[in-house]
Scaffold this motif. Structure first.
Motif, PDB file in Angstrom:
ATOM      1  N   PHE A  41      34.241  37.834  53.885  1.00 50.99           N
ATOM      2  CA  PHE A  41      35.275  38.647  53.247  1.00 50.99           C
ATOM      3  C   PHE A  41      35.686  39.760  54.188  1.00 50.99           C
ATOM      4  CE2 PHE A  41      33.430  36.723  49.452  1.00 50.99           C
ATOM      5  CZ  PHE A  41      34.575  36.388  48.748  1.00 50.99           C
ATOM      6  N   ARG A  42      36.976  40.099  54.135  1.00 56.36           N
ATOM      7  CA  ARG A  42      37.525  41.173  54.940  1.00 56.36           C
ATOM      8  C   ARG A  42      38.540  41.907  54.068  1.00 56.36           C
ATOM      9  NH1 ARG A  42      39.637  39.187  60.337  1.00 56.36           N
ATOM     10  NH2 ARG A  42      37.439  39.341  60.826  1.00 56.36           N
ATOM     11  N   ALA A  43      38.705  43.186  54.279  1.00 62.58           N
ATOM     12  CA  ALA A  43      39.692  43.959  53.525  1.00 62.58           C
ATOM     13  C   ALA A  43      41.081  43.396  53.800  1.00 62.58           C
ATOM     14  CB  ALA A  43      39.622  45.433  53.917  1.00 62.58           C
ATOM     15  N   GLY A  44      41.855  43.222  52.741  1.00 64.81           N
ATOM     16  CA  GLY A  44      43.220  42.723  52.867  1.00 64.81           C
ATOM     17  C   GLY A  44      44.208  43.852  53.018  1.00 64.81           C
ATOM     18  N   PRO A  45      45.490  43.517  53.170  1.00 61.19           N
ATOM     19  CA  PRO A  45      46.508  44.539  53.423  1.00 61.19           C
ATOM     20  C   PRO A  45      46.638  45.576  52.309  1.00 61.19           C
ATOM     21  CG  PRO A  45      47.493  42.337  53.284  1.00 61.19           C
ATOM     22  CD  PRO A  45      46.022  42.172  53.172  1.00 61.19           C
ATOM     23  N   ALA A  46      46.320  45.218  51.073  1.00 57.61           N
ATOM     24  CA  ALA A  46      46.470  46.155  49.955  1.00 57.61           C
ATOM     25  C   ALA A  46      45.164  46.851  49.593  1.00 57.61           C
ATOM     26  CB  ALA A  46      47.026  45.423  48.729  1.00 57.61           C
ATOM     27  N   ALA A  47      44.105  46.664  50.371  1.00 56.33           N
ATOM     28  CA  ALA A  47      42.805  47.267  50.063  1.00 56.33           C
ATOM     29  C   ALA A  47      42.875  48.788  50.105  1.00 56.33           C
ATOM     30  CB  ALA A  47      41.745  46.766  51.034  1.00 56.33           C
ATOM     31  N   GLY A  48      42.238  49.393  49.133  1.00 55.64           N
ATOM     32  CA  GLY A  48      42.130  50.848  49.115  1.00 55.64           C
ATOM     33  C   GLY A  48      40.984  51.309  50.008  1.00 55.64           C
ATOM     34  N   PRO A  49      40.786  52.606  50.070  1.00 58.09           N
ATOM     35  CA  PRO A  49      39.749  53.164  50.956  1.00 58.09           C
ATOM     36  C   PRO A  49      38.350  52.630  50.658  1.00 58.09           C
ATOM     37  CG  PRO A  49      41.165  54.902  50.099  1.00 58.09           C
ATOM     38  CD  PRO A  49      41.560  53.646  49.390  1.00 58.09           C
TER      39      PRO A  49
ATOM     40  N   SER B 284      36.288  50.608  53.522  1.00 56.88           N
ATOM     41  CA  SER B 284      35.044  51.097  54.130  1.00 56.88           C
ATOM     42  C   SER B 284      33.917  50.070  53.989  1.00 56.88           C
ATOM     43  CB  SER B 284      34.625  52.446  53.507  1.00 56.88           C
ATOM     44  OG  SER B 284      34.240  52.260  52.160  1.00 56.88           O
ATOM     45  N   ARG B 285      33.924  49.293  52.933  1.00 56.94           N
ATOM     46  CA  ARG B 285      32.872  48.284  52.726  1.00 56.94           C
ATOM     47  C   ARG B 285      33.100  47.022  53.546  1.00 56.94           C
ATOM     48  NH1 ARG B 285      33.095  47.572  46.627  1.00 56.94           N
ATOM     49  NH2 ARG B 285      31.774  45.768  47.031  1.00 56.94           N
TER      50      ARG B 285
ATOM     51  N   ASP C 263      41.139  47.368  43.124  1.00 58.30           N
ATOM     52  CA  ASP C 263      41.687  46.428  44.099  1.00 58.30           C
ATOM     53  C   ASP C 263      40.719  45.286  44.435  1.00 58.30           C
ATOM     54  OD1 ASP C 263      40.020  48.210  45.418  1.00 58.30           O
ATOM     55  OD2 ASP C 263      41.329  48.506  47.135  1.00 58.30           O
ATOM     56  N   CYS C 264      39.630  45.154  43.697  1.00 55.09           N
ATOM     57  CA  CYS C 264      38.664  44.081  43.946  1.00 55.09           C
ATOM     58  C   CYS C 264      39.073  42.829  43.173  1.00 55.09           C
ATOM     59  CB  CYS C 264      37.263  44.509  43.531  1.00 55.09           C
ATOM     60  SG  CYS C 264      36.049  43.186  43.743  1.00 55.09           S
ATOM     61  N   PRO C 265      39.345  41.723  43.849  1.00 56.52           N
ATOM     62  CA  PRO C 265      39.771  40.513  43.154  1.00 56.52           C
ATOM     63  C   PRO C 265      38.689  39.932  42.251  1.00 56.52           C
ATOM     64  CG  PRO C 265      39.417  40.047  45.480  1.00 56.52           C
ATOM     65  CD  PRO C 265      39.282  41.532  45.302  1.00 56.52           C
ATOM     66  N   LEU C 266      37.427  40.129  42.584  1.00 57.93           N
ATOM     67  CA  LEU C 266      36.346  39.640  41.720  1.00 57.93           C
ATOM     68  C   LEU C 266      36.336  40.394  40.397  1.00 57.93           C
ATOM     69  CD1 LEU C 266      33.526  39.353  44.389  1.00 57.93           C
ATOM     70  CD2 LEU C 266      34.847  37.492  43.373  1.00 57.93           C
ATOM     71  N   ALA C 267      36.463  41.693  40.451  1.00 60.85           N
ATOM     72  CA  ALA C 267      36.487  42.503  39.236  1.00 60.85           C
ATOM     73  C   ALA C 267      37.711  42.157  38.386  1.00 60.85           C
ATOM     74  CB  ALA C 267      36.481  43.991  39.587  1.00 60.85           C
ATOM     75  N   ARG C 268      38.863  41.980  39.029  1.00 62.55           N
ATOM     76  CA  ARG C 268      40.081  41.610  38.289  1.00 62.55           C
ATOM     77  C   ARG C 268      39.923  40.259  37.603  1.00 62.55           C
ATOM     78  NH1 ARG C 268      42.810  43.201  42.601  1.00 62.55           N
ATOM     79  NH2 ARG C 268      43.479  41.103  43.132  1.00 62.55           N
ATOM     80  N   ALA C 269      39.322  39.299  38.309  1.00 63.33           N
ATOM     81  CA  ALA C 269      39.146  37.963  37.742  1.00 63.33           C
ATOM     82  C   ALA C 269      38.235  38.016  36.516  1.00 63.33           C
ATOM     83  CB  ALA C 269      38.577  37.010  38.791  1.00 63.33           C
TER      84      ALA C 269
END
Length: 147
Positions: free
Chosen positions: A132-140, A144-145, A7-13
């Motif tokens: 950065f803040r966790a978005g609505p689809a963020a996993g655990p 936590s980070r 669920d990390c957008p940086l990793a997906r990009a």
């Protein structure tokens, strides 16, 4: 390959782009180079290596075959600001006379310094005012980070 943190957008990009050679191909096509032979010569690649990179960029939805070679898709064109900022970042520690490639205003010929701003406010986002803040689809893990 799947992103290390799904669920990390940086990793997906980074997974979608693949590697730096994909950005080189996009840079070429965004600058009007569409012919495969010219790309091969400009980038110093073998025909096989270029084919591999082109196939990966097409599979990622960044380039599309065209009658005269390859053209960037809308998704590929959306990476132009990232390429401009990365190039400027790569030049930042070089004296102006040592920079091999610079971004300039096409009308004035003056070198420009790209920055990233919030579309709604026009404010730069590279300050402590933006986090950065966790978005609505963020996993655990992300929650936590970025609690």
């Amino acid at each position: 390959m799947a992103a290390r943190i799904e669920d990390c957008p940086l990793a997906r990009a980074v997974d979608r782009i693949g590697d730096w050679r994909t950005l080189e191909l996009l840079h070429e096509t965004l600058n009007g180079v569409h012919d495969v032979r010219r790309m091969r010569d400009d980038l110093g690649l073998t025909a096989g290596a270029l084919r591999e990179r082109l196939d990966a960029a097409v599979a990622a939805g960044l380039l599309a075959p065209h009658r005269d070679g390859y053209r960037p898709t809308d998704l590929g064109r959306s990476l132009r600001p990232l390429i401009a900022v990365l190039a400027a970042w790569g030049n930042r520690d070089l004296e102006p006379g040592r920079r091999a490639l610079i971004l300039v205003d096409a009308r004035t010929g003056q070198e420009v310094e790209p920055v990233v701003v919030d579309r709604r406010t026009g404010r730069r986002v590279d300050t402590a005012d933006h986090v950065f803040r966790a978005g609505p689809a963020a996993g655990p893990g992300l929650r936590s980070r970025y609690a």
